[in-house]
Design an enzyme around this catalytic site. Structure first.
Site, short mmCIF file in Angstrom:
data_model
loop_
_atom_site.label_atom_id
_atom_site.label_comp_id
_atom_site.label_asym_id
_atom_site.label_seq_id
_atom_site.Cartn_x
_atom_site.Cartn_y
_atom_site.Cartn_z
N ASP A 103 -12.45 -2.78 1.97
CA ASP A 103 -12.99 -3.86 2.72
C ASP A 103 -14.12 -3.77 3.73
O ASP A 103 -14.15 -3.04 4.55
CB ASP A 103 -11.68 -4.31 3.86
N ASP A 326 -22.88 -9.91 0.44
CA ASP A 326 -21.47 -9.55 0.66
C ASP A 326 -21.05 -9.48 -0.74
O ASP A 326 -20.84 -10.58 -1.39
CB ASP A 326 -20.54 -10.31 1.61
#
Length: 447
Positions: A103, A326
């Protein structure tokens, strides 16, 4: 076949671990959640359903970013504990292999630990700190403990043990001790690379929506406690990744390259490498670039979005660092006012198809043809100092044989340069010079 998902994670490094004896170059294997190799792979789910699920996760992730950028209480901003990739590491002495969610939106790595007060079902063995000779609790006044925000840390004063607490928006949570341990990463070459003294969270109270195939979260953000931030000098503060649109539905895996030789080389005039500065902003977890414009064919549209950085009056300031890059977000999210102009230019440029609604209502601009081939415009993204020319797979997603949709959507919050836009690029991060580089590449040949 519908365009496939491949999301990846960023690694960000600073010096906290000794680099003695560690290789300067190695690769790490990741398994996408939708790959047949994934432990949660369900062959009954259609490609379209997988795509729609990824789009929904993009929205959830963008909300999480928005909360973290606009609120001081980070607990309220942690929305969703799922992820796109699983990563295998070993922890402790003797080593125990754990399979956890990678993550980029988290910093502190945590895994389930025995003895459990409350642990969710896990297929693999749960790490037992009492059986490891290298486990060491962090004291409350340590630098590593203080690196957690005030809402994330606590202290067992009677034993002087630093505590962490993470609460996610989907009712998932993890609580436990902050400690150091020996962590080993299985490189793609087959030789594990060990890092003693790695800071992590030993979670003995965990629950919510975590999948039973995962042991916890591997924090890969840019903050000081990120696993990758702790590796810093071991890989010369350089890494790159290549995202293939094929690997989500094949037995291929994604590999991220770490170290001196991982950055795209611009020595040759024909290399096609372009670079743009990373912008330093809070919170450190995210990676900020400056988007100046996007071209549709020959029409260049200046980007009007503000960086999401409210001042004391709650007004957005026009500064650099107006978009987050991202790999954990599928779609690209652009400021709503700019998106109106941009999407109109796209609609005017598409040939052989008419605009239709997305059956799922998730994407704003879809185009359907009869029997003719759909003509799609060339789209170029203009970052500061870097013009990144996108292929059709970077800007459009094929939902059926006769329908494609723009894989960019409007937002009134933080702008995000997502995963689809990065497919089949070698994207390199030089955290010493603070630059991100892009180079077109057939990523399927590099898996």
């Amino acid at each position: 076949m519908a365009t496939q998902i491949l999301l990846c994670f960023f690694l960000f490094f600073s010096v906290t671990l000794s680099s003695s004896g560690h290789p300067k170059n190695f690769s790490v294997e990741l398994i996408h959640r939708d790959s047949p190799l994934s432990p949660i792979y369900n062959p009954q789910i259609t490609v379209t359903d997988r795509l729609n699920a990824a789009f929904l996760r993009s929205v959830s992730r963008s909300r999480r970013f928005n909360h973290q950028l606009s609120q001081t209480d980070l607990q309220s901003g942690l929305i969703g504990a799922d992820g796109e990739f699983f990563m295998s590491i070993t922890i402790g002495t003797p080593p125990i292999k754990v399979f956890a969610i990678a993550d980029t939106g988290s910093d502190l790595t945590w895994v389930q630990c025995k003895p459990c007060q409350q642990c969710y079902k896990e297929n693999g063995p749960i790490f037992d700190k009492k059986k490891s000779s290298t486990y060491k609790s962090e004291p409350c006044d340590s630098r590593n403990c203080q690196a957690l925000s005030s809402t994330e840390r606590g202290c067992d004063e009677s034993n002087n043990i630093c505590k962490y607490r993470y609460s996610y928006g989907d009712q998932s949570f993890s609580k436990g001790d902050v400690a150091t341990e020996t962590v080993s990463i299985d490189s793609a070459s087959g030789s594990p690379v060990s890092f003693p003294g790695t800071v992590f969270g030993c979670g003995y109270n965990n629950g919510g929506t975590f999948d039973e195939t995962g042991s916890g979260i591997i924090g890969l953000g840019g903050g000081h406690l990120s696993l990758i931030s702790q590796l810093g000098s071991s890989i010369s503060k350089k890494f790159s990744y290549c995202l293939s649109h094929k690997s989500a539905t094949t037995n291929g895996t994604s590999v991220i390259n770490l170290g001196t030789n991982s950055i795209p080389s611009s020595l040759s005039k024909d290399s096609g490498v372009v670079s743009t500065p990373l912008v330093d902003k809070e919170p450190l977890t995210y990676y900020y670039l400056t988007l100046e414009a996007i071209s549709v064919g020959k029409k260049k549209i200046p980007y009007t979005g503000s960086s999401y950085n409210p001042n004391d009056d709650g007004i957005l300031s026009e500064t650099s660092g107006n978009i987050i890059i991202d790999s954990g977000t599928t779609l690209t999210l652009l400021e709503a006012g700019f998106f109106d102009k941009f999407s109109s230019a796209v609609e005017e440029s598409v040939t052989g198809a008419k605009r239709v609604s997305d059956p799922q209502g998730l994407l704003s601009h879809c185009f359907k043809s009869g029997s003719a081939e759909i003509g799609l415009p060339e789209i170029t993204v203009h970052f500061t100092g870097a013009d990144v020319r996108l292929s059709p797979i970077n800007a459009f997603v094929k939902l059926s044989e006769d329908m494609v949709c723009l894989s960019m959507v409007p937002t009134t919050e933080v702008a995000i340069y997502g995963n689809f836009a990065q497919m089949d690029f070698l994207v390199g991060y030089d955290l010493e010079t603070r630059t991100v580089s892009f180079q077109h590449m057939d990523c399927s040949a590099n898996l």
